[in-house]
Design an enzyme around this catalytic site. Sequence first.
Site, PDB file in Angstrom:
ATOM      1  N   HIS A  76       0.781  -1.171  -0.099  1.00 49.45           N
ATOM      2  CA  HIS A  76       0.012   0.068   0.258  1.00 49.45           C
ATOM      3  C   HIS A  76       0.800   1.235  -0.042  1.00 49.45           C
ATOM      4  O   HIS A  76       1.800   1.274   0.621  1.00 49.45           O
ATOM      5  CB  HIS A  76      -1.011   0.024   1.018  1.00 49.45           C
ATOM      6  CG  HIS A  76      -0.528   0.120   2.580  1.00 49.45           C
ATOM      7  ND1 HIS A  76      -0.192   1.505   3.282  1.00 49.45           N
ATOM      8  CD2 HIS A  76       0.110  -0.866   3.384  1.00 49.45           C
ATOM      9  CE1 HIS A  76       0.494   1.294   4.317  1.00 49.45           C
ATOM     10  NE2 HIS A  76       0.444  -0.275   4.502  1.00 49.45           N
ATOM     11  N   ASP A 194       6.581   2.316   6.256  1.00 52.79           N
ATOM     12  CA  ASP A 194       4.955   1.595   6.041  1.00 52.79           C
ATOM     13  C   ASP A 194       4.055   2.439   5.316  1.00 52.79           C
ATOM     14  O   ASP A 194       3.501   3.394   5.657  1.00 52.79           O
ATOM     15  CB  ASP A 194       4.375   1.455   7.599  1.00 52.79           C
ATOM     16  CG  ASP A 194       2.967   0.799   7.561  1.00 52.79           C
ATOM     17  OD1 ASP A 194       2.485   0.391   6.651  1.00 52.79           O
ATOM     18  OD2 ASP A 194       2.308   1.354   8.615  1.00 52.79           O
ATOM     19  N   GLU A 228      -5.292   1.028   2.609  1.00 53.62           N
ATOM     20  CA  GLU A 228      -4.911   0.365   3.406  1.00 53.62           C
ATOM     21  C   GLU A 228      -4.917   0.810   5.077  1.00 53.62           C
ATOM     22  O   GLU A 228      -5.577   0.218   6.092  1.00 53.62           O
ATOM     23  CB  GLU A 228      -3.337  -0.354   3.405  1.00 53.62           C
ATOM     24  CG  GLU A 228      -3.317  -1.564   4.226  1.00 53.62           C
ATOM     25  CD  GLU A 228      -2.491  -1.346   5.661  1.00 53.62           C
ATOM     26  OE1 GLU A 228      -2.455  -2.248   6.354  1.00 53.62           O
ATOM     27  OE2 GLU A 228      -2.213  -0.220   5.815  1.00 53.62           O
ATOM     28  N   GLU A 229      -4.488   1.909   4.983  1.00 51.01           N
ATOM     29  CA  GLU A 229      -4.603   2.643   6.571  1.00 51.01           C
ATOM     30  C   GLU A 229      -5.631   2.479   7.200  1.00 51.01           C
ATOM     31  O   GLU A 229      -5.872   2.901   8.410  1.00 51.01           O
ATOM     32  CB  GLU A 229      -3.649   3.654   6.398  1.00 51.01           C
ATOM     33  CG  GLU A 229      -2.104   3.829   6.133  1.00 51.01           C
ATOM     34  CD  GLU A 229      -1.201   3.277   7.380  1.00 51.01           C
ATOM     35  OE1 GLU A 229      -1.878   2.728   8.203  1.00 51.01           O
ATOM     36  OE2 GLU A 229      -0.085   2.844   7.253  1.00 51.01           O
ATOM     37  N   ASP A 249       3.973  -6.342   3.577  1.00 47.38           N
ATOM     38  CA  ASP A 249       3.860  -4.934   4.605  1.00 47.38           C
ATOM     39  C   ASP A 249       4.896  -5.108   5.667  1.00 47.38           C
ATOM     40  O   ASP A 249       5.500  -6.241   5.892  1.00 47.38           O
ATOM     41  CB  ASP A 249       2.411  -4.972   4.893  1.00 47.38           C
ATOM     42  CG  ASP A 249       2.075  -3.632   5.414  1.00 47.38           C
ATOM     43  OD1 ASP A 249       3.006  -2.759   5.776  1.00 47.38           O
ATOM     44  OD2 ASP A 249       0.755  -3.456   5.439  1.00 47.38           O
ATOM     45  N   HIS A 329       4.352   4.025  12.621  1.00 50.42           N
ATOM     46  CA  HIS A 329       3.521   5.082  12.909  1.00 50.42           C
ATOM     47  C   HIS A 329       4.008   6.269  13.548  1.00 50.42           C
ATOM     48  O   HIS A 329       3.463   7.012  14.155  1.00 50.42           O
ATOM     49  CB  HIS A 329       2.231   4.408  13.610  1.00 50.42           C
ATOM     50  CG  HIS A 329       1.446   3.576  12.487  1.00 50.42           C
ATOM     51  ND1 HIS A 329       0.047   3.447  12.761  1.00 50.42           N
ATOM     52  CD2 HIS A 329       1.687   3.282  11.288  1.00 50.42           C
ATOM     53  CE1 HIS A 329      -0.538   2.781  11.640  1.00 50.42           C
ATOM     54  NE2 HIS A 329       0.549   2.605  10.824  1.00 50.42           N
TER      55      HIS A 329
END
Length: 354
Positions: A76, A194, A228-229, A249, A329
């Site tokens: 993603h 990510d 995706e998030e 991922d 994150h």
Amino acid sequence: MVEMNYQLDAQTRQRLEAIKELTEIPSPTGYTVEIMNHLKKRFNDKGIDFKDTSKGGLLVTLPGKDQERHRYLTAHVDTLGAMVRAIKPDGRLKIDLIGGYMYNAIEGTYCQIHSSLTGEVYTGTILMHQASIHVYRDARTAERNQANMEVRIDHPVFSQEDVEKLGIKVGDFISLAPRAEITESGYLKSRHLDDKVSVALLLEAIDAVKAGDLQLAHTTHFYISNNEEIGYGGNSNIPSRVEEYIAVDMGALGDDQTSDEYTVSICAKDASGPYHVGLRNHLVRLCQANDIPYKVDIYPFYQSDASAAMHAGYDLRHGLFGAGIDASHAYERTHATSVKATYDLICRYLESDM
């Protein structure tokens, strides 16, 4: 373990630079047009056919030796970000988060505000309202939350009207500056690793297939997803002949995790439940047979595009693996050895039979 005197070679540096380039293109979930146009131009320049899906993703299909039983790999390109929630009377911006991250993870972050009205981009900084310890008694202790955090725009604005004259309004997207850096010791540290590490590696694999350097055992679909998030990036546009689905991922690092920044992380289970044990064991055997450093891990607060596809009801074997990413994150970091291990597993998997 990585040698203490590890040094980047030219190929590895080029791979990390490709990831870094992607991190520097703003793409918070819901605002991925710019990076998708970048990828479309890249595919067009290389003569790679693709499908532009209604949802905004990109699908590349490449034929393999077996054209009856297909595979599907996804990564993603969408990232964490924010949106203008309100314009405050003093010209600061209240924000709404896009994606699952903590407010303290973005304190002090440089950002861009993308005006949907004019197309202009303004820079700013995400700060506590009580940022100055010389002014606010609770600067150290005030909670990092939506009420207390705001965007300071790099423009002389003193009121809501001043901000609106710039073309900034509620609903405009805010992207977070990556601050990407490659160190001589082989680390890549940046926001948005990510999942732009994985996107870059799938692009590299597609290039290798087109160049004849990588032979696909099965016809394979490569899907670059863009939601995706927020939970539904890769749960559509899956062709009927697909039997195996791999989400490439990140592996999350921390207490009770086996994953690290120097190996490829293979997921046994996440918050959605176990991944297909037969496919997971196949990935492990590929690592063992090809001397690819790996770890098997469980991610307790994590779900992937593969698990989204399972929730959508697809009859597939699903798997998940990727580079080990520290501080997910937040300001993330990985090492070139983990990136290489992930790419090697992608290639060996694509060459293998089901």
